[in-house]
Design an enzyme around this catalytic site. Structure first.
Site, PDB file in Angstrom:
ATOM      1  N   GLU A  56       1.859  27.038 -30.574  1.00  0.00           N
ATOM      2  CA  GLU A  56       0.589  26.862 -31.260  1.00  0.00           C
ATOM      3  C   GLU A  56       0.737  26.314 -32.675  1.00  0.00           C
ATOM      4  O   GLU A  56       0.458  27.054 -33.605  1.00  0.00           O
ATOM      5  CB  GLU A  56      -0.304  27.971 -31.058  1.00  0.00           C
ATOM      6  CG  GLU A  56      -1.703  27.456 -31.251  1.00  0.00           C
ATOM      7  CD  GLU A  56      -2.673  28.807 -30.836  1.00  0.00           C
ATOM      8  OE1 GLU A  56      -3.983  28.434 -31.099  1.00  0.00           O
ATOM      9  OE2 GLU A  56      -2.247  29.832 -30.316  1.00  0.00           O
ATOM     10  N   TYR A 139       4.099  26.989 -24.203  1.00  0.00           N
ATOM     11  CA  TYR A 139       2.796  27.463 -24.698  1.00  0.00           C
ATOM     12  C   TYR A 139       2.025  27.260 -23.267  1.00  0.00           C
ATOM     13  O   TYR A 139       1.490  26.017 -23.150  1.00  0.00           O
ATOM     14  CB  TYR A 139       2.294  26.836 -25.994  1.00  0.00           C
ATOM     15  CG  TYR A 139       1.093  27.366 -26.145  1.00  0.00           C
ATOM     16  CD1 TYR A 139       0.149  28.592 -26.005  1.00  0.00           C
ATOM     17  CD2 TYR A 139       0.040  26.455 -26.736  1.00  0.00           C
ATOM     18  CE1 TYR A 139      -0.874  28.906 -26.662  1.00  0.00           C
ATOM     19  CE2 TYR A 139      -1.140  26.827 -27.231  1.00  0.00           C
ATOM     20  CZ  TYR A 139      -1.947  28.294 -27.095  1.00  0.00           C
ATOM     21  OH  TYR A 139      -2.785  28.493 -27.585  1.00  0.00           O
ATOM     22  N   ASP A 179       4.740  31.847 -25.410  1.00  0.00           N
ATOM     23  CA  ASP A 179       3.375  32.560 -24.961  1.00  0.00           C
ATOM     24  C   ASP A 179       3.034  31.902 -23.834  1.00  0.00           C
ATOM     25  O   ASP A 179       2.315  30.882 -23.652  1.00  0.00           O
ATOM     26  CB  ASP A 179       2.184  32.294 -26.195  1.00  0.00           C
ATOM     27  CG  ASP A 179       0.928  32.685 -25.820  1.00  0.00           C
ATOM     28  OD1 ASP A 179       0.864  33.462 -24.770  1.00  0.00           O
ATOM     29  OD2 ASP A 179       0.045  32.384 -26.757  1.00  0.00           O
ATOM     30  N   ASN A 181       0.838  33.395 -21.725  1.00  0.00           N
ATOM     31  CA  ASN A 181      -0.752  33.833 -21.585  1.00  0.00           C
ATOM     32  C   ASN A 181      -1.248  34.464 -20.437  1.00  0.00           C
ATOM     33  O   ASN A 181      -2.133  34.176 -19.716  1.00  0.00           O
ATOM     34  CB  ASN A 181      -1.439  32.535 -21.859  1.00  0.00           C
ATOM     35  CG  ASN A 181      -2.213  32.384 -23.233  1.00  0.00           C
ATOM     36  OD1 ASN A 181      -2.547  33.343 -23.664  1.00  0.00           O
ATOM     37  ND2 ASN A 181      -1.987  31.157 -23.806  1.00  0.00           N
ATOM     38  N   ASP A 281      -1.850  36.291 -34.845  1.00  0.00           N
ATOM     39  CA  ASP A 281      -2.623  37.169 -33.849  1.00  0.00           C
ATOM     40  C   ASP A 281      -1.500  37.769 -32.801  1.00  0.00           C
ATOM     41  O   ASP A 281      -1.611  38.913 -32.207  1.00  0.00           O
ATOM     42  CB  ASP A 281      -3.787  36.836 -33.259  1.00  0.00           C
ATOM     43  CG  ASP A 281      -3.676  35.405 -32.550  1.00  0.00           C
ATOM     44  OD1 ASP A 281      -2.686  34.781 -32.586  1.00  0.00           O
ATOM     45  OD2 ASP A 281      -4.668  35.032 -31.948  1.00  0.00           O
TER      46      ASP A 281
END
Length: 292
Positions: A56, A139, A179, A181, A281
């Site tokens: 990201e 990602y 990441d 997810n 985050d």
């Protein structure tokens, strides 16, 4: 001796790297410009990382290069950057930043698919024994149940299942970071009961991870080293008191081929000391490897 402001920065993690170890890390920066502004540079300049996977990024190559140079200027080292900017500005974007120059780089998963735009890159590195380490920064789509975003995510997870064994056969060692997810198991999400119908903890998503860490032959390095414990979480919502209460998700991974996983040690999640000190985050997932 008086410490400089940089030396006393709360963004610096004190964790000396052991002799003959390579430090490899992954983090979703939630926008490299914002992360740089909030203190990522102080963390990176002092963390003694050899290879860093970013997700990201949300910036073009020139901007990323400029910011990495600023963040690492104090180290006096030259960093090599391989990046894949998404075609849609301000979205996704992945990168691999390393002290060692890669032998080769590639963009896209397998033959390339529309769903992997700005979401998969690879770099090959020659190790001391002449073998090759292939690193991927990934990602995965965040998804949303009942929408096209979830369809993209499920297709991407399927592409990974097909491609991961091919990648392992093509090179000596593989480390897929990023990441992803998805929280694989109940240990991976603080409030897992409330998320079984939400993207990120759907049974059909988790089934893919059963296969990644099963028949596909990869090892979940952080889980293997941490054992059967809650977390350690790598993402906390900015909403409410999620960070303060450690109501997190473990969705950032190091996925390694077995021989490489055996060389891993000292896993760390570089969680900020306070909510106000977060520069993303997500928190970096940092693991040391005794590479051959």
């Amino acid at each position: 001796m008086t410490e400089t402001p940089a030396e006393t920065s709360p963004h610096i993690i004190r964790d000396p790297k052991g002799e003959d170890l390579s430090r490899i890390a992954s983090v979703n920066v939630n926008g490299i410009r914002a992360a740089h502004r909030k203190g990522m540079g102080e963390w990176l300049a002092e963390r003694d990382i050899d290879i860093l996977a970013l997700q990201e990024v949300r910036a073009d190559g020139a901007t990323l290069t400029k910011l990495v140079q600023q963040m690492t200027e104090s180290t006096g080292e030259t960093w090599h950057i391989h990046e894949h900017e998404a075609s849609q500005k301000g979205r996704a974007g992945v990168a691999i930043v390393s002290k060692q120059a890669p032998l080769a780089t590639r963009t896209g998963i397998g033959e390339g698919h529309p769903e992997d735009d700005g979401r998969w890159i690879e770099a090959d590195y020659q190790l001391g024994d002449g073998s090759t380490l292939t690193v991927a920064s990934v990602y995965v789509h965040s998804g949303e149940v009942g929408t096209e975003r979830q369809e993209h995510k499920m297709r991407f997870l399927q592409y990974m299942l097909e491609y991961l064994p091919q990648l392992a056969r093509r090179t000596d060692h593989v480390l897929v970071m990023g990441d992803l997810n998805v929280g694989h198991r109940e240990f991976d999400i603080k409030n897992w009961k409330g998320n079984v119908k939400n993207s990120g903890f759907l049974p059909e998503e988790r089934a893919y991870f059963d296969q990644y860490f099963g028949e596909a032959g990869y090892v979940d390095v952080a889980r293997t080293l941490a054992g059967e414990v809650d977390g350690p979480y790598t993402w906390w919502s900015y909403r409410g008191k999620a960070f303060d209460n450690d109501t997190g998700w473990r969705i950032d991974y190091h996925m390694a081929t077995p021989a490489l996983a055996e060389l891993a040690t000292n896993p760390k999640v570089d969680r900020a000391a306070d909510y106000s000190l977060r520069w993303s985050d997500h928190a970096p997932l940092v693991i040391d490897y005794r590479l051959p």
